[in-house]
Design a protein around this motif. Structure first.
Motif, PDB file in Angstrom:
ATOM      1  N   HIS A 323      59.417  -7.833 -14.377  1.00 44.28           N
ATOM      2  CA  HIS A 323      60.265  -8.051 -13.207  1.00 44.28           C
ATOM      3  C   HIS A 323      59.590  -8.973 -12.200  1.00 44.28           C
ATOM      4  CE1 HIS A 323      63.723  -5.257 -13.673  1.00 44.28           C
ATOM      5  NE2 HIS A 323      62.917  -4.691 -14.554  1.00 44.28           N
ATOM      6  N   LEU A 324      58.292  -8.861 -12.036  1.00 46.43           N
ATOM      7  CA  LEU A 324      57.586  -9.748 -11.099  1.00 46.43           C
ATOM      8  C   LEU A 324      57.627 -11.194 -11.583  1.00 46.43           C
ATOM      9  CD1 LEU A 324      54.516  -7.463 -10.319  1.00 46.43           C
ATOM     10  CD2 LEU A 324      56.344  -8.083  -8.729  1.00 46.43           C
ATOM     11  N   GLN A 325      57.511 -11.403 -12.866  1.00 48.43           N
ATOM     12  CA  GLN A 325      57.610 -12.756 -13.407  1.00 48.43           C
ATOM     13  C   GLN A 325      59.013 -13.322 -13.239  1.00 48.43           C
ATOM     14  OE1 GLN A 325      56.252 -12.200 -17.431  1.00 48.43           O
ATOM     15  NE2 GLN A 325      54.084 -12.431 -16.891  1.00 48.43           N
ATOM     16  N   GLN A 326      60.017 -12.480 -13.370  1.00 49.07           N
ATOM     17  CA  GLN A 326      61.380 -12.940 -13.125  1.00 49.07           C
ATOM     18  C   GLN A 326      61.566 -13.339 -11.669  1.00 49.07           C
ATOM     19  OE1 GLN A 326      63.852  -9.713 -14.429  1.00 49.07           O
ATOM     20  NE2 GLN A 326      63.650 -10.207 -16.595  1.00 49.07           N
ATOM     21  N   GLU A 327      60.971 -12.606 -10.754  1.00 46.03           N
ATOM     22  CA  GLU A 327      61.071 -12.945  -9.339  1.00 46.03           C
ATOM     23  C   GLU A 327      60.357 -14.255  -9.033  1.00 46.03           C
ATOM     24  OE1 GLU A 327      60.225  -9.684  -6.596  1.00 46.03           O
ATOM     25  OE2 GLU A 327      60.549  -8.294  -8.250  1.00 46.03           O
ATOM     26  N   ASP A 328      59.287 -14.543  -9.744  1.00 51.29           N
ATOM     27  CA  ASP A 328      58.578 -15.810  -9.532  1.00 51.29           C
ATOM     28  C   ASP A 328      59.461 -17.008  -9.860  1.00 51.29           C
ATOM     29  OD1 ASP A 328      56.260 -14.699  -8.623  1.00 51.29           O
ATOM     30  OD2 ASP A 328      55.265 -14.679 -10.580  1.00 51.29           O
ATOM     31  N   ARG A 329      60.393 -16.812 -10.789  1.00 46.42           N
ATOM     32  CA  ARG A 329      61.255 -17.925 -11.198  1.00 46.42           C
ATOM     33  C   ARG A 329      62.514 -18.030 -10.360  1.00 46.42           C
ATOM     34  NH1 ARG A 329      59.491 -15.976 -16.362  1.00 46.42           N
ATOM     35  NH2 ARG A 329      61.376 -14.694 -16.566  1.00 46.42           N
TER      36      ARG A 329
END
Length: 394
Positions: A323-329
């Motif tokens: 989820h954190l990686q999705q937020e980065d994008r």
């Protein structure tokens, strides 16, 4: 996890449409077989089918009048009538009057006896539950009117907690940064919802790669007679074996503790299967509430945890990292004026430089010209000024 695979969708009008289509087809078949019989008996059958529910509603009225008129209705006849006679029953009463006005003179002794027999059988079948609602119909009524335990817990969680703390979450993160100088990977609150409702007191008990780091500054709100009631969130360090660690705000949804304890209490009659269903309804209801809340927009992340992955000791950290990686994008279009707006220069966005480190996206960023969206309506004006200040140095 694939939420569409486990989260139930609201039920549609498919059964009603199928019933109407089937009924029309049967009427057409009867008309083709014996149109004269259809003409003679349709009025009698319609009268009996409409009269049966009216008589049963009067039976309900006897119970309410005799035993519950004072405690439940304050001896109000109007309230008792509204409780016992639904709108559909009143419509049936209108059908009875219409049929009697149109075909009253044609009713013979045989038709009258047939009507009385049909009403009698209806009352008997209704009393013994033959015509009662199926479990699916009961569930549909509870879900459509939000009468489940999950609906109440979701609204209580939102109105009593999330609606208060989420709008202030960004300010609390800024205060933490100004005091400690620690950048978080995300400023959102990550709400964890395990399907089995097994909520632990500490996240590190669930996954050793999730470590408690610190608490955000306390938020004090006068609430329900309590002066300066304290609300606070915990910051966790998420260890990624392949990269640098992540830092985020996470916590379990506390109402799930209530669901779990209810399922463990024999007096409640709330089994494990019911508990899982209520967790899914809780997730769906809370998602719908938060999606329609302007105060909480872009301040949360609901993470549904699959209990089938309980054998993986690092399942929680993997879900958080995903989820954190999705937020980065993600690209947030609306940025607050006090922090400045990023400027597109040579295909690279320059991040704002107030209270935060200056950052640049990778040189592989796409060369896109993104214009500021303009509202097509003057009123109401939606304000979702939140800053995506969590991108770390790549």
């Amino acid at each position: 996890m694939d939420k569409d695979r486990v989260v139930p969708k609201p039920r549609s009008w498919t059964p009603s449409v199928c019933a109407v289509v089937t009924g029309i087809l049967i009427l057409i078949m009867v008309y083709l077989l014996n149109s004269e019989l259809l003409r003679k008996t349709s009025g009698t059958i319609t009268l009996a089918m409409a009269l049966g529910p009216i008589l049963y509603s009067f039976c309900l009225l006897v119970e309410e009048w005799k035993f519950h008129s004072k405690q439940r209705y304050g001896q109000s006849i109007q309230r008792m009538l509204q409780a016992c006679f639904s709108k559909a029953t009143l419509l049936g009463f209108g059908v009875v009057v219409l049929v009697l006005l149109v075909n009253g003179a044609e009713y013979t002794h045989e038709k009258t006896v047939l009507t009385m027999l049909t009403c009698a059988f209806y009352l008997l079948f209704k009393s013994f539950g033959v015509l009662g609602p199926t479990p699916v119909e009961v569930l549909e009524t509870c879900e459509s009117k939000q009468l489940n335990v999950a609906h109440g817990l979701a609204w209580s969680f939102y109105l009593g907690y999330l609606k208060l703390v989420l709008p202030e979450l960004e300010n609390q993160v800024k205060k933490h940064y100004n005091v400690n100088g620690e950048m978080l990977s995300s400023y959102r609150l990550h709400i964890l919802l395990p399907l089995n409702a097994a909520v632990r007191s500490k996240l590190e008990e669930e996954d050793k790669n999730v470590c408690f780091l610190d608490n955000l500054p306390e938020l004090m709100i006068d609430r329900a007679g309590v002066r300066k009631r304290v609300y606070k969130h915990s910051i966790y360090k998420i260890i990624d074996p392949n990269k640098e660690p992540y830092y985020c705000i996470a916590e379990f949804a506390t109402p799930l503790v209530t669901l779990y304890q209810m399922s463990e209490d024999s007096n409640v009659g709330f089994g494990e299967k019911d508990r899982r269903q209520q967790v899914l309804l809780f997730y769906r209801t809370l998602s719908q509430i938060l999606e329609s809340s302007l105060e909480c927009r872009n301040c949360y992340r609901l993470i549904l945890l699959d209990d089938e992955q309980a054998d993986d000791p690092h399942y929680l950290s993997k879900e958080l990292i995903k989820h954190l990686q999705q937020e980065d994008r993600e690209i947030l279009m609306d940025l607050p004026q006090e922090l400045g707006r990023p400027v597109l220069e040579h295909g690279v966005f320059e991040a704002p430089v107030q209270n935060y480190q200056q950052e640049e996206l990778s040189s592989t960023s796409y060369n896109l010209m993104i214009s500021q969206p303009q509202s097509l309506r003057s009123e109401p004006v939606e304000n979702t000024d939140y800053t995506n200040f969590h991108n770390r140095q790549r």
